[in-house]
Write an enzyme that holds these catalytic residues in place. Structure first.
Site, mmCIF file in Angstrom:
data_model
loop_
_atom_site.group_PDB
_atom_site.id
_atom_site.type_symbol
_atom_site.label_atom_id
_atom_site.label_comp_id
_atom_site.label_asym_id
_atom_site.label_seq_id
_atom_site.Cartn_x
_atom_site.Cartn_y
_atom_site.Cartn_z
ATOM 1 N N ARG A 10 0.817 -1.218 0.000
ATOM 2 C CA ARG A 10 0.000 0.000 0.000
ATOM 3 C C ARG A 10 0.847 1.264 0.000
ATOM 4 O O ARG A 10 0.361 2.347 -0.330
ATOM 5 C CB ARG A 10 -1.001 -0.044 1.166
ATOM 6 N N GLU A 18 5.618 -11.051 15.146
ATOM 7 C CA GLU A 18 5.152 -11.569 16.429
ATOM 8 C C GLU A 18 5.382 -13.089 16.478
ATOM 9 O O GLU A 18 5.869 -13.626 17.453
ATOM 10 C CB GLU A 18 3.673 -11.238 16.592
HETATM 11 P P1 AMP Z 1 4.118 -2.928 11.305
HETATM 12 O O1 AMP Z 1 5.319 -3.616 10.703
HETATM 13 O O2 AMP Z 1 3.576 -3.619 12.512
HETATM 14 O O3 AMP Z 1 4.359 -1.457 11.549
HETATM 15 O O4 AMP Z 1 2.954 -3.068 10.222
HETATM 16 C C1 AMP Z 1 2.953 -2.237 9.137
HETATM 17 C C2 AMP Z 1 2.353 -2.861 7.896
HETATM 18 O O5 AMP Z 1 1.249 -3.721 8.183
HETATM 19 C C3 AMP Z 1 1.837 -1.753 7.022
HETATM 20 O O6 AMP Z 1 2.297 -2.009 5.696
HETATM 21 C C4 AMP Z 1 0.338 -1.801 7.133
HETATM 22 O O7 AMP Z 1 -0.226 -1.702 5.861
HETATM 23 C C5 AMP Z 1 0.002 -3.152 7.777
HETATM 24 N N1 AMP Z 1 -0.834 -3.020 9.009
HETATM 25 C C6 AMP Z 1 -0.449 -3.279 10.276
HETATM 26 N N2 AMP Z 1 -1.444 -3.078 11.157
HETATM 27 C C7 AMP Z 1 -2.493 -2.638 10.438
HETATM 28 C C8 AMP Z 1 -3.831 -2.216 10.765
HETATM 29 N N3 AMP Z 1 -4.295 -2.202 12.021
HETATM 30 N N4 AMP Z 1 -4.648 -1.822 9.755
HETATM 31 C C9 AMP Z 1 -4.189 -1.818 8.480
HETATM 32 N N5 AMP Z 1 -2.966 -2.199 8.094
HETATM 33 C C10 AMP Z 1 -2.118 -2.606 9.053
#
Ligand code: AMP
Length: 179
Positions: free
Chosen positions: A63, A100
């Site tokens: 995205r 995780e």
């Molecule tokens: P992180 O590595 O945990 O920061 O997750 C980031 C990636 O996961 C991004 O590319 C987001 O598009 C997706 N993502 C994580 N959590 C969500 C959420 N609650 N809603 C939508 N997309 C999420």
């Protein structure tokens, strides 16, 4: 709260327990369906690009490509993708990072980033910051010193943006909420 953030707060669809129980999924496509809000977001990215004299956009799969590509087109800048494992051809540089449960890998085509590039790393959302931090590590393999980051949504309570700040990365995010 700025105009773009207000518009996102009012219009974003949040889907409970997707893709797994306990996650409230911020559906960015409920925003891209609204051209006036999509445009506001791109305008905010362009402001950051101009203010920080960005020379290169790096979009994170998938995205991050949506926003990164439109901003790169508008600002006449190169767009470089960071992708998950096995999708980019040619010589690849990779970083493995912890999820995780288990691991994931981010990759970039080698030698496409120059030390002198002033990078804007773009994704739709930062949650725990794992993906963004691994992307920063990937860019640092090319000695990138100047890295700004842009996220449409920051799930602040998950502290991902703190991890980036600790690495000296400047964070620009529009809509801050809890995940
Ligand atoms: P992180 O590595 O945990 O920061 O997750 C980031 C990636 O996961 C991004 O590319 C987001 O598009 C997706 N993502 C994580 N959590 C969500 C959420 N609650 N809603 C939508 N997309 C999420």
């Amino acid at each position: 709260m700025g105009k773009a953030a207000l518009a996102i707060r009012k219009n974003i669809a949040v889907i409970k327990d997707f893709p797994i129980k306990g996650i409230s999924f911020q559906d960015i496509f409920s925003i891209t369906r609204k051209p006036e809000i999509f445009k506001l977001i791109i305008q905010e990215i362009i402001k950051v690009i101009k203010k920080h004299k960005i020379t290169t956009i790096v979009g994170i799969e998938s995205r991050g490509f949506l926003f990164g590509a439109v901003a790169a087109y508008k600002a006449d800048l190169p767009l470089i993708p960071i992708r998950k494992s096995g999708k980019l051809p040619g010589k690849i540089t990779k970083v493995k990072y912890k999820l995780e449960y288990g691991h994931d890998i981010v990759e970039i085509q080698s030698s496409v980033v120059k030390k002198s590039d002033n990078i804007l790393l773009v994704d739709d959302l930062i949650a725990t910051g794992g993906t963004a931090l691994a992307s920063v590590k990937l860019l640092r393999k090319f000695n990138s010193k100047q890295i700004n980051s842009f996220f449409v949504i920051d799930l602040e309570n998950l502290k991902g943006s703190d991890k980036l700040k600790n690495q000296g990365i400047k964070i620009h995010s529009l809509y801050k909420t809890d995940g």
